[in-house]
Design an enzyme around this catalytic site. Sequence first.
Site, PDB file in Angstrom:
ATOM      1  N   PHE A   1       0.824  -1.224   0.000  1.00 13.90           N
ATOM      2  CA  PHE A   1       0.000   0.000   0.000  1.00 13.90           C
ATOM      3  C   PHE A   1       0.848   1.261   0.000  1.00 13.90           C
ATOM      4  O   PHE A   1       0.364   2.340  -0.315  1.00 13.90           O
ATOM      5  CB  PHE A   1      -0.953  -0.008   1.193  1.00 13.90           C
ATOM      6  CG  PHE A   1      -0.349   0.535   2.454  1.00 13.90           C
ATOM      7  CD1 PHE A   1       0.521  -0.220   3.211  1.00 13.90           C
ATOM      8  CD2 PHE A   1      -0.629   1.830   2.865  1.00 13.90           C
ATOM      9  CE1 PHE A   1       1.098   0.291   4.354  1.00 13.90           C
ATOM     10  CE2 PHE A   1      -0.055   2.350   4.013  1.00 13.90           C
ATOM     11  CZ  PHE A   1       0.810   1.581   4.754  1.00 13.90           C
ATOM     12  N   LYS A   2       2.138   1.148   0.360  1.00  8.25           N
ATOM     13  CA  LYS A   2       2.973   2.346   0.405  1.00  8.25           C
ATOM     14  C   LYS A   2       3.106   3.003  -0.981  1.00  8.25           C
ATOM     15  O   LYS A   2       3.461   4.170  -1.081  1.00  8.25           O
ATOM     16  CB  LYS A   2       4.341   2.037   1.005  1.00  8.25           C
ATOM     17  CG  LYS A   2       4.258   1.821   2.514  1.00  8.25           C
ATOM     18  CD  LYS A   2       5.614   1.822   3.184  1.00  8.25           C
ATOM     19  CE  LYS A   2       5.477   1.755   4.705  1.00  8.25           C
ATOM     20  NZ  LYS A   2       4.969   0.445   5.170  1.00  8.25           N
ATOM     21  N   ASP A   3       2.813   2.250  -2.044  1.00  7.89           N
ATOM     22  CA  ASP A   3       2.806   2.843  -3.384  1.00  7.89           C
ATOM     23  C   ASP A   3       1.831   4.012  -3.479  1.00  7.89           C
ATOM     24  O   ASP A   3       2.081   4.968  -4.209  1.00  7.89           O
ATOM     25  CB  ASP A   3       2.409   1.793  -4.434  1.00  7.89           C
ATOM     26  CG  ASP A   3       3.541   0.804  -4.716  1.00  7.89           C
ATOM     27  OD1 ASP A   3       4.713   1.199  -4.623  1.00  7.89           O
ATOM     28  OD2 ASP A   3       3.239  -0.368  -5.028  1.00  7.89           O
TER      29      ASP A   3
END
Length: 435
Positions: free
Chosen positions: A105-107
Amino acid sequence: MKLYSTKHISPDVDLKEAVLKGLPSDNGLYMPYEINPLPQKFWDNLDNYTFCEMAFHVAKHLIGDAVPDEALNKIIQDAYNFDAPLIEVGDYSVLELFDGPTLAFKDFGARFMGRLMGYFLKDNDKEVNILVATSGDTGSAVAHGFLNVEGIHVTILYPAGKVSDIQEKQFTTLGANITAIEIDGTFDDCQALVKQAFLDKELNEKLTLSSANSINIARLIPQSFYYFYAYKQLDDKSLPLYFSVPSGNFGNLTAGLFAKKMGLPITKMIAANNSNDIFTIYHETGVFEPKRSVQTLSNAMDVGNPSNFARMMDIFANDVQKVREEIAAYSFNNEQTASCISNIFEEYNYIMCPHTAVGYLGMEEFVLDNDLNPYYINGVILSTAHPVKFGELVAPLIGEEVAIPERLQSIINGKKLSIPMSANFDVFKAWLMSK
Ligand SMILES: *Cc1c(COP(=O)(O)O)cnc(C)c1O
């Protein structure tokens, strides 16, 4: 858009300064002055919006005219060329946030930050050099977040032989404006080299150095987008809505609090932690006591002093009672995490990463604790990483290999490009100066 420091010593800034500075000099965190409910028109149109259209309206509402519409639209279109599907798993829904290039999810945060920084720096005549030390995941999210962003060069330092093969490939095969330096040393050595570079007068006179700090407000704002996107995908929006968030530094959960302030009807957030239970203890006792992190199966959540805690305290005016009204908190150990991965696979044929499993456990525990009927709620678990990233751990728990998605296969097949270097500042400095 105006932002203040949670320590209230450093002066207020606009979005550009907050994003380029990252941290105020008083060591607080930047917070927006106003997070207001979205207009009725947004809710009326939500069902028809694509992810990007929806994200544009949320971003525009938050940041006002800090970025012109056309540029903001381009940033969002360019950052989000992947989906975030809501999948039914047993009694609950899982929001899969791992369809981006690094499968986590850090994208969502890193890709928005990269493009926003690129926009703010577009008229700079000097290239900006971002230096990052990584023990694995941050490096890949930042590298992919800034890949091909004009005017920015990223240098990633990582400890040789101490990151997983997949992680290493994710930031050493990119080329273009990303350079990876393989340090003969530890993660701490890498971090020390970066810190020393920021303090070095000669280097800073020659180069414009910057960091891609994980607590940059530009990473938090876009993390609120997918809470709305989960809501958009629900069948029955009238049921009470709960989000369980696998948490480490609490950026993800804080972004959910932003979404709630913007009018998303969240009944309660659930902070799901592993054995690093600093927040759970704070929730129980009102005492916040950072401690050394312990290593767990969900290692991206092994945090002993959650960096976004200051933002949460700001939102709740340091009142633990207010925190309890809006957030529930639970901690789970490795054994519980591992059985959850096995059980969910056995019952529903669904494979979760260990972080997502902690989130699933949080939802189950919350429902039990409050005597809720899962059929009459919308229980959404945020899935923060693709299980293949933790394949060695997950495979024995489910009795089969986790299939490698195509976009990862091409990274695995890529050629590693890295510069080996000793953990010596003079060597690193000479390399930077020669660029
Ligand atoms: C970073 C990370 C988390 C924790 O998110 P925070 O915003 O730090 O709370 C959870 N899961 C994965 C896979 C992560 O990479």
